[in-house]
Structure formats: structure tokens, C-alpha cells
Motif scaffolding. Structure first.
Motif, PDB file in Angstrom:
ATOM      1  N   PHE A 164       7.453  93.190  54.033  1.00  0.00           N
ATOM      2  CA  PHE A 164       6.380  93.855  53.315  1.00  0.00           C
ATOM      3  C   PHE A 164       5.048  93.558  54.011  1.00  0.00           C
ATOM      4  CE2 PHE A 164       9.105  93.239  49.239  1.00  0.00           C
ATOM      5  CZ  PHE A 164       9.948  94.256  49.633  1.00  0.00           C
ATOM      6  N   ALA A 165       4.067  94.399  53.766  1.00  0.00           N
ATOM      7  CA  ALA A 165       2.751  94.276  54.414  1.00  0.00           C
ATOM      8  C   ALA A 165       2.137  92.899  54.159  1.00  0.00           C
ATOM      9  CB  ALA A 165       1.815  95.371  53.908  1.00  0.00           C
ATOM     10  N   GLY A 166       1.587  92.335  55.220  1.00  0.00           N
ATOM     11  CA  GLY A 166       0.907  91.050  55.132  1.00  0.00           C
ATOM     12  C   GLY A 166       1.788  89.852  55.412  1.00  0.00           C
ATOM     13  N   PHE A 167       3.084  90.062  55.604  1.00  0.00           N
ATOM     14  CA  PHE A 167       3.986  88.933  55.817  1.00  0.00           C
ATOM     15  C   PHE A 167       4.578  88.902  57.217  1.00  0.00           C
ATOM     16  CE2 PHE A 167       3.796  89.489  51.241  1.00  0.00           C
ATOM     17  CZ  PHE A 167       3.430  88.213  50.857  1.00  0.00           C
ATOM     18  N   GLU A 168       4.159  89.819  58.083  1.00  0.00           N
ATOM     19  CA  GLU A 168       4.630  89.815  59.451  1.00  0.00           C
ATOM     20  C   GLU A 168       3.939  88.701  60.240  1.00  0.00           C
ATOM     21  OE1 GLU A 168       2.794  91.950  57.839  1.00  0.00           O
ATOM     22  OE2 GLU A 168       1.438  93.040  59.137  1.00  0.00           O
ATOM     23  N   GLY A 169       4.556  88.299  61.338  1.00  0.00           N
ATOM     24  CA  GLY A 169       3.957  87.311  62.226  1.00  0.00           C
ATOM     25  C   GLY A 169       4.026  85.879  61.742  1.00  0.00           C
ATOM     26  N   LYS A 170       4.805  85.614  60.712  1.00  0.00           N
ATOM     27  CA  LYS A 170       4.917  84.257  60.170  1.00  0.00           C
ATOM     28  C   LYS A 170       6.295  83.652  60.394  1.00  0.00           C
ATOM     29  CE  LYS A 170       1.483  85.264  56.670  1.00  0.00           C
ATOM     30  NZ  LYS A 170       1.081  85.146  55.282  1.00  0.00           N
ATOM     31  N   GLY A 171       7.186  84.399  61.042  1.00  0.00           N
ATOM     32  CA  GLY A 171       8.541  83.918  61.286  1.00  0.00           C
ATOM     33  C   GLY A 171       9.482  84.082  60.104  1.00  0.00           C
ATOM     34  N   TYR A 172       9.036  84.762  59.037  1.00  0.00           N
ATOM     35  CA  TYR A 172       9.873  84.920  57.853  1.00  0.00           C
ATOM     36  C   TYR A 172      11.133  85.746  58.123  1.00  0.00           C
ATOM     37  CZ  TYR A 172       6.144  83.072  54.816  1.00  0.00           C
ATOM     38  OH  TYR A 172       5.209  82.287  54.195  1.00  0.00           O
ATOM     39  N   ALA A 173      11.013  86.817  58.900  1.00  0.00           N
ATOM     40  CA  ALA A 173      12.187  87.654  59.182  1.00  0.00           C
ATOM     41  C   ALA A 173      13.258  86.837  59.900  1.00  0.00           C
ATOM     42  CB  ALA A 173      11.794  88.887  59.991  1.00  0.00           C
ATOM     43  N   THR A 204      14.065 102.381  68.838  1.00  0.00           N
ATOM     44  CA  THR A 204      13.497 102.115  70.150  1.00  0.00           C
ATOM     45  C   THR A 204      12.067 101.595  70.082  1.00  0.00           C
ATOM     46  OG1 THR A 204      14.891 103.845  71.058  1.00  0.00           O
ATOM     47  CG2 THR A 204      13.067 103.137  72.421  1.00  0.00           C
ATOM     48  N   ALA A 205      11.217 102.203  69.277  1.00  0.00           N
ATOM     49  CA  ALA A 205       9.806 101.826  69.213  1.00  0.00           C
ATOM     50  C   ALA A 205       9.537 100.606  68.336  1.00  0.00           C
ATOM     51  CB  ALA A 205       8.983 103.009  68.717  1.00  0.00           C
ATOM     52  N   ASN A 206      10.548 100.064  67.696  1.00  0.00           N
ATOM     53  CA  ASN A 206      10.352  98.947  66.778  1.00  0.00           C
ATOM     54  C   ASN A 206      10.414  97.623  67.545  1.00  0.00           C
ATOM     55  OD1 ASN A 206      10.196  97.204  64.625  1.00  0.00           O
ATOM     56  ND2 ASN A 206      11.769  98.228  63.418  1.00  0.00           N
ATOM     57  N   THR A 207       9.365  97.343  68.287  1.00  0.00           N
ATOM     58  CA  THR A 207       9.344  96.157  69.144  1.00  0.00           C
ATOM     59  C   THR A 207       9.358  94.858  68.343  1.00  0.00           C
ATOM     60  OG1 THR A 207       6.935  96.298  69.301  1.00  0.00           O
ATOM     61  CG2 THR A 207       8.216  97.367  71.054  1.00  0.00           C
ATOM     62  N   VAL A 242      12.613  89.921  66.867  1.00  0.00           N
ATOM     63  CA  VAL A 242      13.348  89.095  65.900  1.00  0.00           C
ATOM     64  C   VAL A 242      14.805  88.968  66.343  1.00  0.00           C
ATOM     65  CG1 VAL A 242      14.205  88.954  63.526  1.00  0.00           C
ATOM     66  CG2 VAL A 242      11.829  89.599  63.950  1.00  0.00           C
ATOM     67  N   ALA A 243      15.433  90.077  66.697  1.00  0.00           N
ATOM     68  CA  ALA A 243      16.833  90.042  67.134  1.00  0.00           C
ATOM     69  C   ALA A 243      16.998  89.126  68.348  1.00  0.00           C
ATOM     70  CB  ALA A 243      17.320  91.452  67.447  1.00  0.00           C
ATOM     71  N   THR A 244      16.091  89.240  69.296  1.00  0.00           N
ATOM     72  CA  THR A 244      16.157  88.414  70.504  1.00  0.00           C
ATOM     73  C   THR A 244      15.958  86.937  70.167  1.00  0.00           C
ATOM     74  OG1 THR A 244      15.383  90.270  71.834  1.00  0.00           O
ATOM     75  CG2 THR A 244      15.172  88.082  72.807  1.00  0.00           C
ATOM     76  N   ARG A 245      15.012  86.630  69.265  1.00  0.00           N
ATOM     77  CA  ARG A 245      14.802  85.241  68.834  1.00  0.00           C
ATOM     78  C   ARG A 245      16.066  84.660  68.211  1.00  0.00           C
ATOM     79  NH1 ARG A 245      10.525  86.758  65.759  1.00  0.00           N
ATOM     80  NH2 ARG A 245       8.854  87.223  67.159  1.00  0.00           N
TER      81      ARG A 245
END
Length: 179
Positions: free
Chosen positions: A96-105, A131-134, A139-142
Motif C-alpha cells: 500500500f502507498a507509503g510503505f514501499e522502500g522499508k523492506g516489508y515486501a 516487465t516495468a515493475n522494477t 524484491v524477487a532478486t533479494r
């Protein structure tokens, strides 16, 4: 099937319910949903929430609402997914918005993968990434997954298939040993 509750260091993964409709509808109304079938109207978001809840009954597994332990705020929908037409069981995440970039996924998806392997007995898992969902590709690579092949879904279109390491590849030094 009632979804089990899982706990990570910072998150609680719990069954989705009707009370999740507002954040769910906000996510699906936004541009953030463009990689997962959105944006959708409120009616479309309600149908998606009903599908997520019903997936647990139909398949015996599904995706959880991930909540921050410290605030109780829902951060996203993360877990196991295999609706009709999917090529294989998937580990998926929608933040959800505002929770990206924190490692939660990554944190929640690793817990979901452990549940799939250790409890459900899965021997493999994929993540489907547009494709465009970098961000999702990262996350998958991590998680140790790699671009294995490609798949075209009748409604969602072209996607990359990221293959997760098998359970035996994660033992004794696998990525789970460090989370």
C-alpha cells in the motif's frame, strides 16, 4: 480454511477481512495497482478482496494482510497465490502507498515462502513480475529468485517468471538463514 497468523520481526501477517476494504480499495483505485490488474473501481476492489478471502477456502492457502507491529497499520497484501490460469503457485506482494522502500515486501514474502515450503510442502515457487515493475523484480532478486522464463496471462498479459530457490537450496546458509 482460516488463514494462520504469522509473525516476522516487524510485521504480523493475518487473514484478510471485510475491515480491510478501505485500504484495499485505496490501493486498487491508485496507479500502484497497475501491475496487478488495476486501477479498479470500489466495486472491482470489493470483488478482489472477496477473491483473496475465498482463495484460502478454495486452495488452502492465500495472501495475508501484513500489518506493522508497532502501529497496526496495514502495509499490504503478501503471500501465496494460485488462481485459475496461473502457471504455478506464486509468492506475491502488493504494498500500500507509503510503505514501499522499508523492506516489508521482502520480510513478509520470505515468511510466506517459509510457510509454503515448511508447512505446505511446496518444492518450488515462482513470482510473476510485469516487465516495468522494477520494484517487484528487486524484491524477487533479494529473495534469491532469478528470471527463469516468461508467461503471458489472458488478462494480465506478459510477465517474467522469477523462480525461487528450492527448499533444500535454502538450508545451511540459504537466504533464510540471514533474515
Amino acid at each position: 480454511m482460516i488463514a494462520p497468523t504469522l509473525h516476522t520481526e516487524r510485521l504480523t501477517l493475518r487473514a484478510p477481512c471485510a475491515a480491510d476494504f478501505t485500504p484495499f480499495a485505496e490501493f486498487y483505485a491508485s496507479d500502484r495497482a497497475k501491475f496487478v490488474g488495476g486501477p479498479l473501481t470500489s466495486e472491482g476492489a470489493w470483488r478482489m478482496l472477496a477473491m483473496e478471502i475465498g482463495h484460502w477456502t478454495l486452495k488452502g492457502f492465500g495472501r495475508w494482510i501484513a500489518e506493522e507491529k508497532s502501529t497496526g497499520a496495514p502495509v499490504g497484501l503478501i503471500g501465496l497465490f494460485e488462481p485459475f490460469g496461473w502457471p504455478e503457485p506464486e509468492i506475491g506482494w502488493d504494498l500500500f502507498a507509503g510503505f514501499e522502500g522499508k523492506g516489508y515486501a521482502t520480510e513478509a514474502a520470505l515468511s510466506a515462502r517459509s510457510y509454503a515450503y515448511d508447512v505446505l510442502g511446496w518444492t518450488t515457487a515462482i513470482s510473476l513480475v510485469k516487465t516495468a515493475n522494477t520494484g517487484s523484480a528487486r524484491v524477487a532478486t533479494r529473495m534469491g529468485a532469478w528470471h527463469d522464463s516468461d508467461y503471458t496471462h489472458e488478462r494480465h498479459g506478459f510477465m517474467h517468471v522469477y523462480r525461487h530457490p528450492a527448499p533444500d537450496a535454502l538450508v545451511n546458509g540459504g537466504i533464510e538463514a540471514y533474515t
